[in-house]
Write an enzyme that holds these catalytic residues in place. Structure first.
Site, PDB file in Angstrom:
ATOM      1  N   GLU A  85      -5.168  -9.094   1.081  1.00  0.00           N
ATOM      2  CA  GLU A  85      -5.764  -8.789   2.388  1.00  0.00           C
ATOM      3  C   GLU A  85      -7.257  -8.564   2.208  1.00  0.00           C
ATOM      4  O   GLU A  85      -7.691  -7.966   1.230  1.00  0.00           O
ATOM      5  CB  GLU A  85      -5.212  -7.496   3.005  1.00  0.00           C
ATOM      6  CG  GLU A  85      -3.851  -7.602   3.604  1.00  0.00           C
ATOM      7  CD  GLU A  85      -3.378  -6.288   4.231  1.00  0.00           C
ATOM      8  OE1 GLU A  85      -4.223  -5.531   4.764  1.00  0.00           O
ATOM      9  OE2 GLU A  85      -2.164  -6.042   4.177  1.00  0.00           O
ATOM     10  N   GLU A  94       0.783  -1.230   0.000  1.00  0.00           N
ATOM     11  CA  GLU A  94       0.000   0.000   0.000  1.00  0.00           C
ATOM     12  C   GLU A  94       0.822   1.290   0.000  1.00  0.00           C
ATOM     13  O   GLU A  94       0.834   2.026   0.999  1.00  0.00           O
ATOM     14  CB  GLU A  94      -0.962   0.001   1.194  1.00  0.00           C
ATOM     15  CG  GLU A  94      -1.979  -1.122   1.120  1.00  0.00           C
ATOM     16  CD  GLU A  94      -3.048  -1.027   2.207  1.00  0.00           C
ATOM     17  OE1 GLU A  94      -2.932  -0.174   3.090  1.00  0.00           O
ATOM     18  OE2 GLU A  94      -3.997  -1.812   2.148  1.00  0.00           O
TER      19      GLU A  94
HETATM   20  C1  BGC Z   1      -2.812  -2.758   5.933  1.00  0.00           C
HETATM   21  C2  BGC Z   1      -2.675  -3.493   7.242  1.00  0.00           C
HETATM   22  C3  BGC Z   1      -3.742  -3.020   8.200  1.00  0.00           C
HETATM   23  C4  BGC Z   1      -5.093  -3.357   7.603  1.00  0.00           C
HETATM   24  C5  BGC Z   1      -6.249  -2.955   8.478  1.00  0.00           C
HETATM   25  C6  BGC Z   1      -4.231  -2.623   5.462  1.00  0.00           C
HETATM   26  O1  BGC Z   1      -4.407  -1.342   4.974  1.00  0.00           O
HETATM   27  O2  BGC Z   1      -1.990  -3.326   4.960  1.00  0.00           O
HETATM   28  O3  BGC Z   1      -1.394  -3.272   7.739  1.00  0.00           O
HETATM   29  O4  BGC Z   1      -3.605  -3.544   9.474  1.00  0.00           O
HETATM   30  O5  BGC Z   1      -5.251  -2.714   6.372  1.00  0.00           O
HETATM   31  O6  BGC Z   1      -6.253  -1.581   8.684  1.00  0.00           O
END
Ligand code: BGC
Length: 428
Positions: free
Chosen positions: A333, A160
């Protein structure tokens, strides 16, 4: 629901959020260890986090028990390179052991080389507004790839850039986005070149982008318009195109045209093997100049971080990026933040997370069924962890962590995920 045969089911973490051991075995601090007072909620810090540095064996055993097929984690740059030009053998050994244990357990290791934790030494030298940082990043990449690529195929240069670039600007007034973007893009390009050069087996390389896409809404914005806005200049540096167009299409955003030379573009635009995105919610209509947000209604479903629950963002993300970049998609993610706690029966009944996962995965499956190549899904996060400026209250994990005792408790959602994995998504 049918998922592709070799679909990879896994989970993700990041070094600063779980490792702890911030000053052990030769590691030097990252900017997150030294955050100015008042920035992190209740003055919390990531010095111990989930103590994963000492408990990694237990954590790998949990992953194995859950049947995870892939695990994406990040390397702490300052654990491996405590000062420019210096390699910390003990730091490397930690990751060597982790990678060995993962492969032994049948879990595909996926490495993010940079997930927000810039070494203080690099920050003091000017951070992402000093182009030397790009060079330093490629030196570090070479060291890690040389050490771990016998067993690691999947490499992500960064996580990101939208977020860590924004953090850098916020923490250092006076810096500006174009200069910071240029260094980050160059660092990515140089790192890809270093991975290809030093990898001991063919590498699969990507960059993890924050996957903000517009969601079409009847009567407001149709699908074509949603795709256009998703990749438009008006999304600025929070959009995907700001970063991915130069990297994949060799095309600079308008605001960067005078900043990037042709030579820069040659460094930046390197062939990638996949398009990796973190997707939690759609882009906010209110962010469009003059826009109102028809998705935001009183009492709408949202998570503890107040992120709207809009599962279709998974489908549109996959569809839009596939149509634009023609690279297979990996969800690096996606997850739900809640107020989970260990209940009277000793378990963590997080049914909201199960429902969230179910809904979001149906949209992933739908995209796959339409023929979009989707490589896998990594739940964020394996463990409850240090949620940056929010500290520890916000829990995303499949596994509950008691930060007083470091006891791990596997949540109900993790057992649900295990069943999803066992059936390759058919139970959904
Ligand atoms: C990030 C993580 C973060 C997650 C939840 C993502 O933007 O890569 O590091 O913990 O979102 O906020």
């Amino acid at each position: 629901m049918r998922f592709p045969k070799n679909f990879l089911w896994g989970a993700a973490t990041a070094a600063a959020q779980i490792e702890g051991a911030w000053d052990e075995d030769g590691r030097t601090p990252s900017i997150w260890d030294m955050m100015p007072e008042g920035k992190i909620k209740r003055g919390e810090n990531c010095h111990s986090a989930c103590d994963h540095y000492h408990r990694w064996k237990e954590d790998v055993a949990i992953m194995k028990e859950l049947g995870l097929q892939a695990y994406r984690f990040s390397i702490s740059w300052s654990r491996v390179i405590p000062r420019r030009g210096e390699v910390n053998k003990k730091g490397l050994a930690f990751y060597r052991n982790l990678v060995d244990a993962l492969t032994e357990a049948g879990i595909e290791p996926m490495i993010t080389l940079f997930h927000a934790d810039l070494p203080v030494w690099a920050s003091e030298a000017g951070g992402w507004s000093n182009q030397e940082t790009a060079e330093a990043f490629s030196e570090y990449t070479a060291v890690v790839v040389e050490e771990l690529s016998d067993k690691v195929k999947y490499w992500f240069t960064m996580n990101e850039p939208q977020c860590f670039a924004a953090d850098e600007l916020e923490l250092n007034p006076g810096k500006e986005i174009c200069g910071v973007t240029k260094t980050i893009l160059l660092a990515h390009g140089k790192a890809v070149t270093a991975i290809r050069k030093y990898a001991k087996q063919p590498a699969k390389i990507g960059l993890v982008i924050m996957g903000l896409s517009m969601e079409p809404i009847e009567g407001v914005m149709d699908e074509k318009a949603a795709a256009e806005v998703t990749f438009s200049e008006q999304m600025g540096s929070m959009g995907m195109q700001w970063w991915m167009d130069p990297m994949i299409l060799g095309k600079a955003p308008e605001a960067m045209r005078d900043v990037l030379s042709e030579e820069d573009m040659e460094v930046i635009c390197q062939p990638l093997d996949l398009f990796a995105g973190n997707v939690y919610f759609p882009a906010n209509y209110a962010d469009i100049p003059g826009g109102i947000n028809p998705l935001s209604v009183p009492g709408m479903p949202k998570s503890l971080l107040e992120w709207p629950i809009r599962p279709r963002c998974m489908y549109y993300f996959a569809k839009f990026v596939w149509e634009r970049y023609h690279l297979p998609v990996l969800f690096t993610e996606n997850g739900f933040s809640g107020v989970d706690f260990v209940m009277m029966d000793g378990k963590v009944h997080d049914s909201q997370r199960e429902d969230f996962m179910h809904r979001y995965l149906l949209e992933v499956g739908k995209a796959a069924e339409e023929g979009i190549p989707i490589l896998g899904y990594l739940y964020w996060s394996l463990l409850d962890n240090f949620e940056w400026f929010h500290g520890y209250d916000i829990r995303f994990g499949l596994v509950h962590v008691d930060y007083q005792t470091q006891k791990r408790t596997i949540k109900d959602s993790a057992y649900f995920y295990k069943k999803i994995i066992e059936s390759n998504g058919e139970i959904l």
